[in-house]
Design an enzyme around this catalytic site. Structure first.
Site, PDB file in Angstrom:
ATOM      1  N   GLN A   1       0.816  -1.220   0.000  1.00 48.45           N
ATOM      2  CA  GLN A   1       0.000   0.000   0.000  1.00 48.45           C
ATOM      3  C   GLN A   1       0.845   1.263   0.000  1.00 48.45           C
ATOM      4  O   GLN A   1       0.371   2.345  -0.328  1.00 48.45           O
ATOM      5  CB  GLN A   1      -0.963  -0.032   1.203  1.00 48.45           C
ATOM      6  CG  GLN A   1      -0.375   0.410   2.549  1.00 48.45           C
ATOM      7  CD  GLN A   1       0.476  -0.628   3.248  1.00 48.45           C
ATOM      8  OE1 GLN A   1       1.307  -1.296   2.646  1.00 48.45           O
ATOM      9  NE2 GLN A   1       0.301  -0.756   4.549  1.00 48.45           N
ATOM     10  N   GLY A   2       2.126   1.129   0.385  1.00 54.75           N
ATOM     11  CA  GLY A   2       3.018   2.283   0.369  1.00 54.75           C
ATOM     12  C   GLY A   2       3.291   2.869   1.730  1.00 54.75           C
ATOM     13  O   GLY A   2       3.780   4.003   1.832  1.00 54.75           O
TER      14      GLY A   2
ATOM     15  N   THR B   1      -1.497   5.420   7.597  1.00 53.03           N
ATOM     16  CA  THR B   1      -1.153   6.803   7.245  1.00 53.03           C
ATOM     17  C   THR B   1      -1.600   7.744   8.360  1.00 53.03           C
ATOM     18  O   THR B   1      -0.877   8.667   8.742  1.00 53.03           O
ATOM     19  CB  THR B   1      -1.833   7.198   5.919  1.00 53.03           C
ATOM     20  OG1 THR B   1      -1.339   6.333   4.893  1.00 53.03           O
ATOM     21  CG2 THR B   1      -1.535   8.648   5.549  1.00 53.03           C
TER      22      THR B   1
ATOM     23  N   GLY C   1      -7.054   2.839   1.881  1.00 54.70           N
ATOM     24  CA  GLY C   1      -6.645   1.571   1.277  1.00 54.70           C
ATOM     25  C   GLY C   1      -7.776   0.592   1.019  1.00 54.70           C
ATOM     26  O   GLY C   1      -7.775  -0.120   0.022  1.00 54.70           O
ATOM     27  N   GLU C   2      -8.740   0.536   1.930  1.00 61.45           N
ATOM     28  CA  GLU C   2      -9.833  -0.435   1.755  1.00 61.45           C
ATOM     29  C   GLU C   2     -11.011   0.135   0.995  1.00 61.45           C
ATOM     30  O   GLU C   2     -11.729  -0.579   0.293  1.00 61.45           O
ATOM     31  CB  GLU C   2     -10.347  -0.872   3.129  1.00 61.45           C
ATOM     32  CG  GLU C   2      -9.341  -1.589   3.964  1.00 61.45           C
ATOM     33  CD  GLU C   2      -9.856  -1.725   5.372  1.00 61.45           C
ATOM     34  OE1 GLU C   2     -10.519  -2.714   5.662  1.00 61.45           O
ATOM     35  OE2 GLU C   2      -9.616  -0.808   6.185  1.00 61.45           O
TER      36      GLU C   2
END
Lengths: 157, 779
Positions: free
Chosen positions: B492-493, B536, B741-742
């Protein structure tokens, strides 16, 4: 079970190896040579994570026996960069953020590399077709397709 | 030297993990080398969906040369679980799904372990099994867990002992009975979603070493190294300090590698062969049935609005098929309960969300955590209501969607978001006005029909009230920075984003920052889990705090050295500067060695280490009867998707031409990585609309492989994916950031269904949207 002595060229280096009859090329690369860049995602030729080049052709290394590689040239993801210089394709994958978890990336790179060797200016449908055997759950593929196009513009694999 | 990036927050800095990943040098768990002392484990799994274990005979397996140990449920007395401790380490008296592990075999090779596993003789007495969650919730259904009342459970989960209901969440707001007669339009229907699987490209793998000293190390592909330490330590009776979990890169998680699934078996087997590491890796078939799956859902939902299109009431029952063990799944069902309306303001709500034991694989976290499941029905009903009162479905959503400050269904005030902006962006991106009448674009062939659809979503991080993050920021001699976190890089980063945050908060170039990997519970600071789209935001806050702590120490030291006020100092590109005296002090000369006093009469300072933490402190429990409370969740991320597609009326096949997505992420720390999530999620969401894990009438899986369970390929990906970012800052996010993300796959399936309806005028209540089903509906 027999043990066979084979000679195989992997990423340009000639190797002599003793391999059991039932050892796959994937197992040989990972367990005998420590080339763990090539991944095992299904052991059944369904996901493409283990794709390597054998005499220039992309192959699911989980479906090929190590003994069948005797006398042949194998290229893995570790063989794509030369003297620490990434290939145009590797550069393009980074530039497009076309990598996420990275588990499919080695196989994806190999399939795309083979495509660009065969068709230096592939159309989008050709790229999709060439990558259809390489599953990716993260990226949604479009960035990978764009990266292949960018690499093609920059002069190939 | 390459160009350096100052102030990287908000910029498209390159991924910190990209080079390793394109060269094959990124290390995943299965790549770790353990030498000739490594043993391998295989599991013996139940062939029955529900049965009593009468006896287990391991003697023949133990006779196979190379077999080192065979362990069974008799060797372990405890259970394991995150929210509801309901899963025995190995099935003890009873098996509850086809694939339930009953024994583990350790041998010198995987082949030998597999051969010996076939020789473990288990005598079963079959019991009646139940597979449908509605049937399983009935009082006379076969009971999976007669001891449910004795299980340890989190204080916000409410199982109903004596039934198969492992969680029942109630939401009561207003009075639906008063509201129904005032509705001009009501739609009531039942929607069904099958089990699906995460299908990470990397199957689960774990290696455990139990040393004679009592020190235990677990190498694992995990989203949750710390939660695994906690749960496995408790379950196996290992002091937390003696259990070390090391987790290299994760080759795709999507929730499937959250919590504990197969990892505990590796530890259990390692205990029997102390001093030898034991590797356990899942085959692709085991990945489908023996790790976890997304729960199936049966939703009965009724929603009504007035003639002007204002939503008035909603009544819904969600029956989730939790599978054999619901240790994690219960919280998905709770999340579906407190978010049961979807992203809408509805004044009267009656919601009941049930997690129900069924004799099927273990339902657990998957990207979206209950939200894709409930939005499937809600978002189709919204379209139907809009049609009934003659309103455009996008306009209907603009009118009714949650807005900043709304008192939402749990009584919580909605934090600042802009869902209307998301709707505006996606409708523009697909030329929404072309969906009807003459403006409609021609399909690509006479036998094809073109359609556009929209769906919107919300999702909150679903977690205990107090999941914590922590971070350390350390310097090297040259002032390059090591950021230490316990959060995981799943693709995801996360590592890239925390490097940006640390660089920005410290005042050093992005390229100076390294993220310490792999995550190692012995050295990495605590992190609850890499789940819930919380990294994040939560870890980001902790990293920012750690960087600011280091910065404060540096500025105080230099201010003292220069005899200036720290308020006049700043750090720019790795150099401390004074706006007053215009003096400069490079970090590299001071962050390790400190600074000399005048004439070198002693020194001040020392190695700089910044530490930071973050934990939400404001989430409250909700009333058991009504689901009401001041603060149900930390925040919601919202978004919209619009889909443009064609249906082939001769084959029933759907070709998705374009998906347009817009999400309100608060602040995009790295905009291109947000877009990468949006694109990948759109294809994941699209794929999920066509996926289904199938079982026969005895609960045996029919398609646990990648040929019979197809996921989207490069040929299936839409021609175009459009992404838009909306930025309404989150009050307690780093620079206002919240997770995404989700969310990027939550509403894709209903957006596709709404577009199919627009194309061919047929609605589908049940997933998957198979070509056969669509073709038959057109006959």
């Amino acid at each position: 079970m027999g043990i066979h002595s084979i000679t195989v060229t992997v990423n340009g280096a000639k190797e002599r190896l003793d391999v059991p009859s039932n050892m796959t090329l994937l197992q040989m690369l990972r367990d005998k040579l420590g080339l763990t860049g090539t991944k095992n995602g299904c052991s059944a030729g369904e996901c493409g994570a283990c794709t390597v080049l054998v005499d220039g052709e992309p192959v699911n290394s989980c479906l090929m026996l190590a003994v069948e590689a005797d006398g042949r040239q194998v290229t893995t993801v570790e063989g794509l960069a030369h003297d620490d210089h990434l290939s145009a394709l590797q550069e393009a994958i980074i530039e497009h953020n076309a990598v996420q978890c990275g588990f499919c990336t080695p196989g994806m790179l190999i399939s795309a590399h083979a495509l660009l060797e065969r068709a230096p200016r592939p159309t989008e449908p050709q790229i999709r077709e060439a990558l259809v055997g390489n599953l990716c759950r993260c990226t949604g593929y479009l960035r990978i397709i764009e990266a292949v196009q960018t690499a093609a513009k920059k002069g190939g694999a | 030297m390459a160009e350096l990036t100052s102030n990287p927050v908000g910029k498209n800095t390159p991924r910190v993990d990209a080079y390793e990943k394109v060269t094959g040098t990124a290390i995943f768990t299965d790549d770790l080398q353990f030498g000739p002392g490594l043993y391998y484990g295989r599991l013996v799994r139940s062939p029955h969906a529900h049965a009593l274990i009468k006896s287990i005979d391991i003697s023949k397996a133990l006779e196979v040369p190379g077999v080192k140990a065979v362990v069974t449920g008799q060797d372990f007395d405890t259970r394991i679980g995150l929210y509801l401790v309901d899963r025995p380490v190995f099935a003890k008296d009873r098996v509850r799904y086809v694939g339930d592990p009953v024994a583990g075999v350790v041998a010198t090779s995987e082949d030998i372990a597999e051969e010996a596993a076939q020789l473990v003789e288990v005598e079963y007495e079959e019991l009646p099994a139940v597979f449908d969650p509605v049937e399983a919730a009935q009082p006379d259904a076969p009971l999976l867990h007669p001891d449910l009342g004795e299980y340890k459970v989190a204080n916000f989960i409410f199982p109903e002992p004596g039934t198969n209901i492992s969680e029942h969440f109630r939401l009561r707001k207003g009075d639906v009975e008063v509201a129904w007669p005032r509705c001009a339009a009501i739609v009531e229907d039942t929607f069904r979603l099958p089990h699906i699987q995460h299908v990470p490209l990397e199957p689960h793998v774990a290696v455990a070493l139990w040393e004679p000293s009592g020190q235990v190390t677990l190498w694992t592909s995990s989203q949750s190294p710390f939660a695994q330490r906690d749960l496995i330590a408790q379950s196996m009776g290992i002091p937390h300090g003696n259990l070390r979990v090391i987790s290299p890169y994760v080759g795709g998680g999507f929730g499937g590698k959250a919590g504990v699934s197969m990892e505990v078996y590796a530890v259990a087997m390692a205990r029997a062969v102390k001093g030898h590491p034991v590797k356990l890796r899942m085959t692709r078939e085991e990945e489908f049935i023996g790790t976890t799956v997304r729960q199936a859902l049966v939703a009965h939902t009724k929603i009504g609005c007035d003639a002007e299109g204002n939503l008035l009431a909603m009544e819904t029952e969600y029956y989730f098929s939790g599978g054999a063990y619901n240790d994690y799944g219960v919280n998905i069902v709770r999340a579906a309960g407190y978010s049961c309306t979807g992203p809408y303001y509805i004044p009267n709500v009656k919601g009941d969300s049930y997690c129900v034991y069924t004799n099927l694989p273990i339902g657990s976290a998957m990207r979206g955590f209950g939200m894709p499941e409930i939005h499937w029905g809600i978002e189709q009903i919204m379209d139907q209501l809009a049609e009934k009162i003659g309103m455009d479905p996008a306009e209907f959503r603009r009118r009714n969607c949650v807005k900043t400050g709304d008192i939402i269904l749990t009584g919580m005030k909605m934090p600042a978001i802009d869902l209307v902006a998301c709707i505006d962006k996606v409708t523009k991106a697909v030329n929404w006005d072309e969906r009807r009448g003459k403006a409609r674009p021609r399909p690509s062939a006479p036998h094809k029909k073109r359609g556009k659809g929209i769906a919107i979503m919300w999702k909150a991080p679903a977690m205990p009230p107090n999941p914590g993050s922590s971070a350390l920021v350390r310097f090297n001699e040259d002032a390059t920075v090591n950021v230490e976190i316990g959060a995981q890089e799943l693709g995801q980063g996360a590592f890239t984003v925390v490097a940006q945050i640390a660089a920005e908060a410290l005042g050093v170039p992005y390229e100076w920052v390294r993220v310490s990997a792999p995550v190692d519970t012995k050295y990495s600071p605590y992190e609850w889990q890499t789940v819930a789209s919380r990294i994040t935001w939560s870890t980001g806050n902790a990293v920012k705090a750690a960087a600011e702590d280091a910065r404060r120490q540096i500025l105080a030291l230099v201010a003292e050295h220069w005899d200036e006020d720290p308020a006049n100092l700043d750090i720019k590109d790795g150099i401390v500067i004074s706006y007053k005296s215009e003096r400069e002090q490079p970090l590299k000369d001071m962050v390790i060695y400190g600074l000399p006093n005048e004439n070198f009469e002693g020194w001040k300072g020392g190695p700089i280490v910044g530490h930071g933490k973050f934990m939400p402190t404001y989430v409250t429990n909700l009333d058991f009867e009504t689901g009401q409370g001041p603060r149900a969740v930390v925040h919601y991320t919202v978004g919209a998707q619009a889909v443009d597609l064609e249906v082939d009326t001769e084959t029933g096949q759907v070709e998705v031409l374009k998906i347009a997505s817009a999400y309100d992420v608060g602040k995009a720390i790295n905009p291109d990585l947000v877009l990468a999530q949006i694109e990948g999620g759109a294809v994941h969401g699209m794929s999920s609309a066509f996926e289904a894990l199938k079982f026969d009438e005895r609960g045996r899986p029919l398609n646990p492989n990648l040929v019979d369970y197809r996921i989207a390929t490069a040929a299936d990906a839409p021609r175009q994916i459009h992404g838009d970012i909306v930025e309404t800052p989150l009050e307690d996010g780093p620079w206002g950031a919240r997770g995404v993300g989700e969310h990027v796959m939550v509403q894709t399936a209903p957006a596709i269904a709404n577009a199919i309806y627009n194309a061919i005028g047929v609605r589908f209540n049940d997933l998957p949207l198979s070509a056969e089903k669509i073709f038959m509906a057109l006959q």
